[in-house]
Design a protein around this motif. Structure first.
Motif, mmCIF file in Angstrom:
data_model
loop_
_atom_site.group_PDB
_atom_site.id
_atom_site.type_symbol
_atom_site.label_atom_id
_atom_site.label_comp_id
_atom_site.label_asym_id
_atom_site.label_seq_id
_atom_site.Cartn_x
_atom_site.Cartn_y
_atom_site.Cartn_z
ATOM 1 N N GLY A 121 -13.093 0.577 -7.105
ATOM 2 C CA GLY A 121 -13.502 -0.774 -6.586
ATOM 3 C C GLY A 121 -12.322 -1.819 -7.283
ATOM 4 O O GLY A 121 -12.349 -3.057 -6.993
ATOM 5 N N HIS A 122 -11.431 -1.550 -8.164
ATOM 6 C CA HIS A 122 -10.395 -2.432 -8.671
ATOM 7 C C HIS A 122 -9.280 -2.019 -7.984
ATOM 8 O O HIS A 122 -8.298 -2.736 -7.852
ATOM 9 C CB HIS A 122 -10.283 -1.988 -10.391
ATOM 10 N N ILE A 123 -8.848 -0.732 -7.810
ATOM 11 C CA ILE A 123 -7.649 -0.369 -7.365
ATOM 12 C C ILE A 123 -7.585 -0.819 -5.695
ATOM 13 O O ILE A 123 -6.442 -1.331 -5.493
ATOM 14 C CB ILE A 123 -7.545 1.234 -7.383
ATOM 15 N N ASN A 124 -8.559 -0.726 -5.000
ATOM 16 C CA ASN A 124 -8.551 -0.940 -3.597
ATOM 17 C C ASN A 124 -8.047 -2.957 -3.406
ATOM 18 O O ASN A 124 -7.073 -3.117 -2.534
ATOM 19 C CB ASN A 124 -9.799 -0.983 -3.029
ATOM 20 N N PRO A 125 -8.742 -3.539 -3.848
ATOM 21 C CA PRO A 125 -8.304 -5.018 -3.827
ATOM 22 C C PRO A 125 -6.873 -5.406 -4.270
ATOM 23 O O PRO A 125 -6.160 -6.033 -3.845
ATOM 24 C CB PRO A 125 -9.374 -5.846 -4.397
ATOM 25 N N ARG A 169 -2.223 -8.915 11.240
ATOM 26 C CA ARG A 169 -0.621 -9.298 11.231
ATOM 27 C C ARG A 169 0.025 -8.152 10.553
ATOM 28 O O ARG A 169 1.239 -8.205 10.679
ATOM 29 C CB ARG A 169 -0.612 -10.571 10.102
ATOM 30 N N LEU A 170 -0.420 -7.339 9.913
ATOM 31 C CA LEU A 170 0.068 -6.125 9.373
ATOM 32 C C LEU A 170 -0.169 -4.788 10.121
ATOM 33 O O LEU A 170 -1.324 -4.307 9.534
ATOM 34 C CB LEU A 170 -0.095 -5.985 7.761
ATOM 35 N N GLU A 171 0.597 -4.460 11.189
ATOM 36 C CA GLU A 171 0.016 -3.643 12.026
ATOM 37 C C GLU A 171 -0.222 -2.062 11.697
ATOM 38 O O GLU A 171 -0.988 -1.347 12.235
ATOM 39 C CB GLU A 171 1.095 -3.729 13.397
ATOM 40 N N ASP A 172 0.300 -1.804 10.388
ATOM 41 C CA ASP A 172 0.426 -0.438 10.017
ATOM 42 C C ASP A 172 -0.938 -0.324 8.989
ATOM 43 O O ASP A 172 -1.110 0.462 8.362
ATOM 44 C CB ASP A 172 1.583 0.004 9.454
ATOM 45 N N ASP A 173 -1.432 -1.580 8.604
ATOM 46 C CA ASP A 173 -2.511 -1.556 7.605
ATOM 47 C C ASP A 173 -3.791 -1.357 7.979
ATOM 48 O O ASP A 173 -4.831 -2.247 8.611
ATOM 49 C CB ASP A 173 -2.219 -3.070 6.826
ATOM 50 N N LYS A 174 -4.386 -0.074 8.244
ATOM 51 C CA LYS A 174 -5.546 0.377 8.769
ATOM 52 C C LYS A 174 -6.773 0.782 7.795
ATOM 53 O O LYS A 174 -7.887 1.131 7.985
ATOM 54 C CB LYS A 174 -5.447 1.339 9.834
ATOM 55 N N GLU A 175 -6.049 1.099 6.625
ATOM 56 C CA GLU A 175 -6.856 1.473 5.465
ATOM 57 C C GLU A 175 -6.228 1.314 4.105
ATOM 58 O O GLU A 175 -5.212 0.963 4.283
ATOM 59 C CB GLU A 175 -7.158 3.198 5.638
ATOM 60 N N TYR A 176 -7.381 1.849 3.064
ATOM 61 C CA TYR A 176 -6.816 1.152 1.798
ATOM 62 C C TYR A 176 -5.854 2.259 1.552
ATOM 63 O O TYR A 176 -4.540 1.670 0.936
ATOM 64 C CB TYR A 176 -8.078 1.399 0.844
ATOM 65 N N GLY A 177 -5.790 3.413 1.787
ATOM 66 C CA GLY A 177 -4.700 4.596 1.675
ATOM 67 C C GLY A 177 -4.869 5.201 0.494
ATOM 68 O O GLY A 177 -4.107 6.235 0.172
ATOM 69 N N ILE A 178 -5.629 4.723 -0.716
ATOM 70 C CA ILE A 178 -5.831 5.322 -2.051
ATOM 71 C C ILE A 178 -7.275 5.608 -2.157
ATOM 72 O O ILE A 178 -7.962 4.800 -2.240
ATOM 73 C CB ILE A 178 -4.967 4.713 -3.113
ATOM 74 N N SER A 179 -7.419 7.058 -2.274
ATOM 75 C CA SER A 179 -9.186 7.096 -2.513
ATOM 76 C C SER A 179 -9.263 8.237 -3.520
ATOM 77 O O SER A 179 -8.493 9.320 -3.332
ATOM 78 C CB SER A 179 -9.831 7.641 -1.344
ATOM 79 N N LEU A 180 -10.163 8.108 -4.458
ATOM 80 C CA LEU A 180 -10.534 8.943 -5.359
ATOM 81 C C LEU A 180 -11.548 10.043 -4.739
ATOM 82 O O LEU A 180 -12.030 10.888 -5.700
ATOM 83 C CB LEU A 180 -11.225 8.335 -6.777
#
Length: 464
Positions: free
Chosen positions: A23-27, A245-256
């Motif tokens: 919950g702190h990494i994602n934002p 506006r960031l077309e490749d930004d579909k997910e957070y990309g880092i998950s534990l």
């Protein structure tokens, strides 16, 4: 679409250090992506203990580096307090070495953005001649309440007298609307210490960055901005779910955690629009066995389809045979791709613990909520969900501290079934969704704050 801005000369280099929980990494990761899209060089620091669950190298246009947190890959602390103690012992030295390593390159660190509950980072940065600013992963309202707790005064008096709490820029609050740690550390002394350390050197920070947006907390932002250089830069969720506006930004990309993505999405595809209750209590909250049973039977009584996230560590608390008895109604998974789920047309409401990331995701995607807060900032978030933003209902807790199956059924019905109340909640949810998108879009309140931050850094870079 916004492309990564090209600038002349070497880009200003920013380090970003979150507390290593999801919950702190994602934002902070999402904010890093935004800064990179504006032309900054950004390095996000992740701990050695998470090992291969965290990518390394250049990912999402940002550089990801491991930092020693006191644990080797795969090692785990027995308690949160033990982890905090080892983290605090190891990271300052690791961070100093990393900053010194970069100082010998063409891209020395110019600014460090640190999790607000790690204020010692600012002292360390200043000792090395670097500026810094905290990133707050909670609302301005919650931070204001922590501040008033330290100040004593009206909040202390109200708590002693068990009366309503009236404070500048905040709605009138009952005691059960306050963050749990305002009442004392309970069994979390380490967490309590971290939370209230946020104010130890707050007056020395040149920027205070917030995962919220002006329109969502306008009065509170104005009150806090009269004391500190407060800059809301959220909602920090992947761009394709907001301004695109960031077309490749579909997910957070880092998950534990490993989400059951295909299973969830196929199941949702088979359901009618607005017919599913999505239930998730985040990565940390743990219910008692009895409360888990009440939740289970409350979902069954609602007669709504449900997608319920029950982490592996919690699975044994689900009543025996419940999954079999409700196989036609529901699906239980150990983790989900939450943004995709919330954006799915079949989801009609989100039953949530009101962690700030989950709340902000639901607000940004226009999903009504059933709020069932557990601890820390969640009771305050739930108060705002139900009574200030009016995008959901808050579950009433019984005298024994238990939420009954009947109450769970009542709240789901109120948000899901046809009626005036449901229509009001849906209308408000759509309003906040539009405002969240506007805040992050070009020229929006948060976008302007991010642009201002980048411009200030770059102007200092050019002077050196």
């Amino acid at each position: 679409m916004e492309m990564r801005k090209q600038r002349t000369g070497s880009a200003s280099h920013v380090l970003v250090l979150p507390l290593p929980i999801q919950g702190h990494i994602n934002p902070m990761l999402q904010f890093s992506k935004r800064l990179a899209s504006k032309g900054l060089k950004v390095t996000l620091l992740t701990p050695t203990s998470t090992g291969n669950s965290m990518p390394q190298g250049n990912v999402f246009s940002i550089n990801i580096e491991h930092i020693f947190d006191g644990y080797k890959e795969g090692e785990r602390a027995a308690t949160a307090d033990e982890y905090i103690e080892r983290f605090m012992g190891a990271v300052p030295l690791s961070l100093t070495e990393l900053i010194e390593k970069y100082s010998a390159t063409q891209t020395p660190v110019k600014f460090i953005i640190y999790d607000s509950i790690l204020p010692w980072v600012l002292d360390l940065a200043k000792s090395l001649g670097i500026e810094g600013g905290p990133f707050f992963t909670q609302t301005c309202a919650v931070t204001a309440l922590y501040y008033h707790k330290l100040q004593g005064g009206a909040l202390k008096t109200a708590m002693e007298e068990k009366s309503l709490v009236s404070l500048p820029s905040l709605p009138q609050l009952e005691l059960n609307d306050l963050p749990s740690l305002v009442h004392g550390p309970g069994s979390y002394p380490g967490v309590y210490g971290l939370i209230f350390s946020q104010f130890s050197n707050i007056d020395e920070a040149s920027w205070l960055l917030w995962n919220t947006f002006n329109e969502l907390e306008d009065e509170i932002v104005d009150w806090m901005a009269s004391k500190w250089p407060v800059k809301p830069i959220g909602p920090t969720i992947p761009s394709m779910f907001l301004d695109k506006r960031l077309e490749d930004d579909k997910e957070y990309g880092i998950s534990l955690f490993n989400p059951n993505s295909e299973t969830c999405m196929k199941w949702l595809d088979s359901k009618e629009p607005g017919s599913v209750v999505y239930v998730s209590f985040g990565s940390l909250a743990a219910l008692t066995d009895d409360q888990m049973a009440e939740l289970a039977w409350g979902l069954k009584r609602s007669n709504a389809h449900f997608l319920w996230v029950v982490r592996e560590s919690e699975k044994q608390k689900v009543p025996a045979n419940f999954a079999e008895e409700t196989a036609e109604m529901g699906l239980i998974v150990t983790w989900s791709p939450q943004l995709e789920v919330l954006a799915h047309k079949s989801v009609g409401c989100f039953m949530t613990h009101c962690g700030w990331n989950s709340t902000l995701e639901a607000l940004s995607l226009g999903v009504p909520m059933v709020a069932m807060p557990q601890w820390t900032d969640q009771p305050t978030n739930a108060k705002f969900v139900a009574d200030v933003w009016q995008v959901g209902v808050r579950i009433k807790v019984g005298e024994n501290g238990m939420v009954t199956r009947e109450e769970i059924e009542r709240c789901i019905t109120e948000v899901m079934m046809d009626g005036e109340r449901r229509d009001e909640i849906r209308t408000n949810s759509e309003k906040w969704k539009k405002l969240a998108i506007m805040a992050m879009d070009e020229g929006g309140s948060s976008d302007k704050n991010i642009e201002e931050f980048v411009a200030k850094l770059e102007s200092k870079q050019q002077l050196q």
